[in-house]
Design an enzyme around this catalytic site. Structure first.
Site, short mmCIF file in Angstrom:
data_model
loop_
_atom_site.label_atom_id
_atom_site.label_comp_id
_atom_site.label_asym_id
_atom_site.label_seq_id
_atom_site.Cartn_x
_atom_site.Cartn_y
_atom_site.Cartn_z
N ALA A 1 0.84 -1.22 0.00
CA ALA A 1 0.00 0.00 0.00
C ALA A 1 0.86 1.26 0.00
O ALA A 1 0.62 2.20 -0.77
CB ALA A 1 -0.94 -0.01 1.21
N LYS B 1 9.69 1.51 9.85
CA LYS B 1 10.41 1.06 11.04
C LYS B 1 11.16 -0.21 10.64
O LYS B 1 10.68 -1.01 9.83
CB LYS B 1 9.46 0.83 12.21
N TYR C 1 5.86 -11.15 2.85
CA TYR C 1 5.67 -12.56 3.19
C TYR C 1 4.46 -13.20 2.51
O TYR C 1 4.23 -14.40 2.67
CB TYR C 1 5.52 -12.73 4.71
N ALA C 2 3.67 -12.40 1.80
CA ALA C 2 2.42 -12.94 1.24
C ALA C 2 2.72 -14.08 0.29
O ALA C 2 3.62 -13.99 -0.56
CB ALA C 2 1.63 -11.84 0.54
N GLY D 1 -1.26 -15.41 -3.16
CA GLY D 1 -1.34 -14.67 -4.40
C GLY D 1 -2.25 -13.46 -4.31
O GLY D 1 -2.62 -13.03 -3.24
N GLU E 1 -8.74 -20.57 -4.41
CA GLU E 1 -8.63 -20.53 -2.94
C GLU E 1 -10.03 -20.54 -2.36
O GLU E 1 -11.02 -20.35 -3.07
CB GLU E 1 -7.84 -19.30 -2.49
N HIS F 1 -6.03 -17.45 10.44
CA HIS F 1 -5.75 -18.36 9.31
C HIS F 1 -5.79 -19.78 9.85
O HIS F 1 -5.21 -20.06 10.90
CB HIS F 1 -4.39 -18.04 8.69
N ARG G 1 -12.76 -19.30 5.29
CA ARG G 1 -11.63 -19.37 6.23
C ARG G 1 -12.08 -19.43 7.70
O ARG G 1 -11.52 -20.18 8.49
CB ARG G 1 -10.77 -18.14 6.01
N HIS H 1 -4.15 -13.67 11.74
CA HIS H 1 -3.58 -13.46 10.41
C HIS H 1 -3.86 -12.07 9.85
O HIS H 1 -2.98 -11.46 9.25
CB HIS H 1 -4.16 -14.53 9.48
N GLU I 1 -3.78 -2.70 5.14
CA GLU I 1 -4.36 -3.39 6.29
C GLU I 1 -4.68 -2.47 7.46
O GLU I 1 -5.57 -2.75 8.27
CB GLU I 1 -3.43 -4.54 6.74
N ARG J 1 -12.47 -11.48 5.51
CA ARG J 1 -11.82 -11.14 4.24
C ARG J 1 -11.74 -12.35 3.31
O ARG J 1 -11.38 -13.45 3.73
CB ARG J 1 -10.39 -10.65 4.53
N SER K 1 -6.21 -8.83 -0.21
CA SER K 1 -5.59 -7.64 0.40
C SER K 1 -4.38 -7.11 -0.34
O SER K 1 -4.10 -5.91 -0.25
CB SER K 1 -5.28 -7.80 1.88
P1 FAD Z 1 2.52 -4.17 5.36
O1 FAD Z 1 2.93 -4.88 4.14
O2 FAD Z 1 2.41 -4.97 6.60
O3 FAD Z 1 3.55 -2.99 5.60
C1 FAD Z 1 3.49 -2.21 6.76
C2 FAD Z 1 4.65 -1.24 6.74
O4 FAD Z 1 4.48 -0.27 7.76
C3 FAD Z 1 6.00 -1.88 7.00
O5 FAD Z 1 6.92 -1.31 6.11
C4 FAD Z 1 6.33 -1.47 8.43
O6 FAD Z 1 7.69 -1.38 8.71
C5 FAD Z 1 5.70 -0.09 8.47
N1 FAD Z 1 5.38 0.40 9.83
C6 FAD Z 1 4.55 -0.15 10.73
N2 FAD Z 1 4.53 0.61 11.85
C7 FAD Z 1 5.37 1.66 11.64
C8 FAD Z 1 5.78 2.76 12.42
N3 FAD Z 1 5.36 2.99 13.68
N4 FAD Z 1 6.67 3.63 11.87
C9 FAD Z 1 7.15 3.44 10.61
N5 FAD Z 1 6.80 2.40 9.84
C10 FAD Z 1 5.91 1.52 10.34
N6 FAD Z 1 -2.78 -11.17 1.31
C11 FAD Z 1 -3.08 -11.47 0.03
O7 FAD Z 1 -3.85 -10.75 -0.62
N7 FAD Z 1 -2.55 -12.58 -0.55
C12 FAD Z 1 -1.70 -13.42 0.11
O8 FAD Z 1 -1.22 -14.40 -0.45
C13 FAD Z 1 -1.38 -13.12 1.45
N8 FAD Z 1 -0.54 -13.91 2.16
C14 FAD Z 1 -0.15 -13.52 3.40
C15 FAD Z 1 0.81 -14.27 4.08
C16 FAD Z 1 1.28 -13.86 5.31
C17 FAD Z 1 2.32 -14.68 6.02
C18 FAD Z 1 0.76 -12.69 5.90
C19 FAD Z 1 1.24 -12.23 7.23
C20 FAD Z 1 -0.21 -11.95 5.24
C21 FAD Z 1 -0.68 -12.35 4.00
N9 FAD Z 1 -1.63 -11.62 3.30
C22 FAD Z 1 -1.94 -11.95 2.02
C23 FAD Z 1 -2.11 -10.35 3.83
C24 FAD Z 1 -1.33 -9.21 3.16
O9 FAD Z 1 -0.01 -9.62 2.94
C25 FAD Z 1 -1.33 -7.93 3.98
O10 FAD Z 1 -2.60 -7.63 4.43
C26 FAD Z 1 -0.83 -6.77 3.14
O11 FAD Z 1 0.38 -7.10 2.51
C27 FAD Z 1 -0.65 -5.54 4.00
O12 FAD Z 1 0.02 -4.58 3.24
P2 FAD Z 1 0.25 -3.15 3.85
O13 FAD Z 1 1.01 -2.39 2.82
O14 FAD Z 1 -1.01 -2.60 4.32
O15 FAD Z 1 1.14 -3.40 5.16
C1 SIN Z 2 -2.62 -17.73 2.03
O1 SIN Z 2 -1.77 -17.88 1.16
O2 SIN Z 2 -3.29 -18.63 2.54
C2 SIN Z 2 -2.85 -16.34 2.52
C3 SIN Z 2 -3.75 -15.66 1.58
C4 SIN Z 2 -4.36 -14.49 2.24
O3 SIN Z 2 -4.31 -14.35 3.45
O4 SIN Z 2 -4.95 -13.69 1.51
#
Ligand code: FAD
Ligand code: SIN
Length: 555
Positions: free
Chosen positions: A26, A45, A55-56, A59, A123, A240, A286, A347, A371, A382, A387
């Site tokens: 995002a 941070k 880590y996603a 897909g 999925e 999850h 889920r 999760h 998120e 979800r 996401s």
């Molecule tokens: P994030 O990618 O979590 O990034 C947050 C950022 O904010 C990081 O850079 C962090 O350092 C920064 N930050 C946080 N707090 C602070 C602070 N106080 N000061 C400065 N920086 C800060 N979703 C899917 O759609 N498909 C998938 O296959 C999938 N697989 C997943 C597998 C795993 C293991 C996990 C944990 C989640 C998965 N999800 C998946 C969910 C999805 O990955 C996340 O919801 C999404 O990537 C969140 O993106 P984001 O940019 O909002 O936040």
């Molecule tokens: C997974 O690969 O099972 C995670 C997918 C997701 O949380 O969207």
């Protein structure tokens, strides 16, 4: 804000028009959009690759295959959300998703193909095969790689890694910057900006078992609440179903795509059980799979069930799930030959900082995406793989809204403040921070987890109120500030879960198992005052009182 205003000319404050807090999908997508209109500063941070985005695995869901249609993606998302999605937000997601993915492909993203065509996987709760993946199970890593490379090409984007955002700066009710801690030098600076974008991700770390990286401590939600923003739907935490269960390993995610490819769930006695819970079997929604596992664990008195892929070809498994295969092997499990011990893990947080469909929060000058935000696309549960798409679509949208806000002339000027101006007193050190962090995680897992009751939530509230008093001070280190934020977010989840007296989607109240009681379509909304009132009186919010304090707003 404490203290008088001090001009801040001598220190070298980083300069930017737009502040983006977070560098997951995002934040990166937002920064690229913002850089077309001004200077962007991205704060992260820790290490920039430590994010849920990186880590996603499974897909990114997008209606781009020949058999699919955005209308079907819309319906699947609304169904998974159990009637609590905001339909206009889901429409934006599914309609703009294909363009955002095409754009990413144009920037160099390599999604897996079979026979020259994109390979769309299946999925849970998707009625079509619509999940694009990269390098088998490394989709997030590929998306972050491409977005980072694209961001590097824009010289207007500057990144400050290992910079922890402590709080948002509010001037005359408008967000005008952030207070930032340099983790290495421990110096704190106020960085002014014309608009601030929160993309700080989720809060899985408030639970003892989570698939989330250590950085997912809910900082953005906690600081937005302190600044006066409205939160929504905080009771909805997605667990999850299948995270690795080994005493020696963290709960590493075993992607839902494994079940999409035919993976089976067996209880500790080796019996297949999902057909007893839902016609969709292992590919049921889920929340249903997670609770079915929970129930099997309880009835067999075990700490895990098994995920079984031994009937699939070993060559296929190694090619399709290379990261999962090699990670399990590191823990001495050859998944091509052995059943994998798994149990549910926290999760994803469906709730968060309320935004409209443009990404604007209730605080002028503050925008949120990914998120950390509650944009309304997920409702009570979800749909898997929505996401990463949300991060792209709403990252771009929130940037456009921030640009439009910054071009207005009648917003307050960014403050000329030093960090000291914001301090309410001397900075403190939190004694036993690690112990508090781990006690909090266990409390949330035990009392505010997959299955909740009024009694468990009331007990959690009482304990959280005690801890809130301990952390009601300004702290100087990232570690202490994170614990404070985690307690704040835990309190919000617990308060909203106590308020919602029905069971819907990911929120299951054993004392109110019915899905539809009067008012079930309302969304919980929380503001700082809702929590202050409760802690001031030191009472456990009873359901009636809770429903007066929390604003249950209809869609
Ligand atoms: P994030 O990618 O979590 O990034 C947050 C950022 O904010 C990081 O850079 C962090 O350092 C920064 N930050 C946080 N707090 C602070 C602070 N106080 N000061 C400065 N920086 C800060 N979703 C899917 O759609 N498909 C998938 O296959 C999938 N697989 C997943 C597998 C795993 C293991 C996990 C944990 C989640 C998965 N999800 C998946 C969910 C999805 O990955 C996340 O919801 C999404 O990537 C969140 O993106 P984001 O940019 O909002 O936040
Ligand atoms: C997974 O690969 O099972 C995670 C997918 C997701 O949380 O969207």
């Amino acid at each position: 804000m404490g203290g008088g205003l001090a001009l801040h000319r001598k220190t070298r404050t980083p300069q930017a028009d737009f502040l983006v807090i977070g560098s997951g999908v995002a934040g990166l997508r937002a920064a690229i959009e913002l850089s077309r209109q001004g200077r962007v500063l991205m704060l992260t941070k820790g290490h920039p690759l430590e994010s849920s985005s990186s880590y996603a695995q499974g897909g990114v869901a997008v209606a781009m295959s020949e058999e699919d249609d955005v209308a079907v993606h819309l319906t699947d998302t609304l169904t998974a959300g159990h009637g609590l999605c905001r339909p206009e937000a889901v429409r934006v997601l599914v309609e703009e998703g294909p363009d955002r993915i095409q754009e990413l492909i144009g920037w160099g993203a390599q999604f897996d193909k079979i026979g020259g065509k994109f390979a769309f996987a299946k999925e849970a709760a998707h009625s079509r095969s619509r999940i694009l993946r990269a390098r088998g199970d490394a989709t997030g890593n590929e998306m972050v790689r491409v977005l980072m490379a694209e961001a590097r090409r824009h010289k207007e984007i500057q990144r400050l890694d290992h910079h922890f955002t402590v709080d948002l700066v509010i001037t005359d009710g408008t967000c005008t910057g952030a207070l930032v801690l340099d983790e290495a030098s421990r110096t704190r600076t106020v960085i002014p900006a014309s608009a601030v974008l929160l993309t700080t991700g989720g809060a899985g770390q408030v639970y003892a078992r989570t698939t989330n990286p250590p950085s997912a401590t809910g900082d953005g939600i906690a600081m937005a609440l302190r600044a006066g923003a409205v939160l929504e739907d905080m009771e909805f935490v997605q667990f999850h179903p299948t995270a690795l269960y080994l005493p020696s390993s963290p709960p590493f995610l075993l992607s839902e795509a494994i079940r999409g490819e035919g993976g089976r769930l067996r209880n500790i006695k080796g019996e297949l059980f999902m057909h007893r819970y839902h016609a969709g079997g292992p590919l049921a929604p889920r929340d249903i799979v997670a609770r079915a596992i929970w129930s099997e664990m309880a009835s067999t008195r075990s700490r895990h069930v098994y995920l079984d892929v031994t009937h699939l070809s070993a060559t296929f498994i190694k090619r399709r799930f290379p990261t999962i295969y090699s990670t399990c092997l590191r823990y001495d499990i050859d998944i091509t030959e052995e059943w994998i011990p798994v149990s549910p893990s926290a999760h994803y947080l469906m709730g968060g900082v309320w935004t409209d469909t443009s990404g604007a929060t209730s605080l002028p000058g503050l925008f949120a995406a990914g998120e950390v935000a509650c944009s309304g696309v997920h409702g009570a549960n979800r749909l898997a793989s929505n996401s990463l798409l949300e991060g792209l679509v709403f990252g771009a949208r929130s940037a456009l809204a921030a640009i439009s806000f910054a071009s207005q002339s009648r917003r307050p000027a960014p403050p000329l403040l030093s960090a000291r101006d914001l301090d309410a007193g001397p900075l403190c050190v939190l004694n036993d921070a690690e112990k508090l962090r781990s006690s909090l995680r266990r409390l949330m897992w035990g009392k505010v987890g997959l299955v909740r009751t009024g009694d468990s939530l009331a007990a959690a509230t009482a304990q959280l109120s005690r801890w809130e008093r301990i952390v009601a001070r300004p702290f100087s280190t990232r570690r202490d500030l994170e614990v404070k934020n985690m307690i704040g977010v835990a309190r919000c989840i617990t308060t909203a879960a106590l308020w919602r007296e029905n069971s819907v989607g990911a929120h299951y109240r054993a004392d109110f198992p019915e899905a539809k009681r009067s008012g079930w379509r309302q969304h919980s909304r929380l503001e700082r005052e809702d929590l202050l009132m409760a802690s001031e009186r030191d009472t456990i919010p009873r359901s009636q009182a809770g429903s007066r304090r929390l604003k249950g707003l209809a869609e």
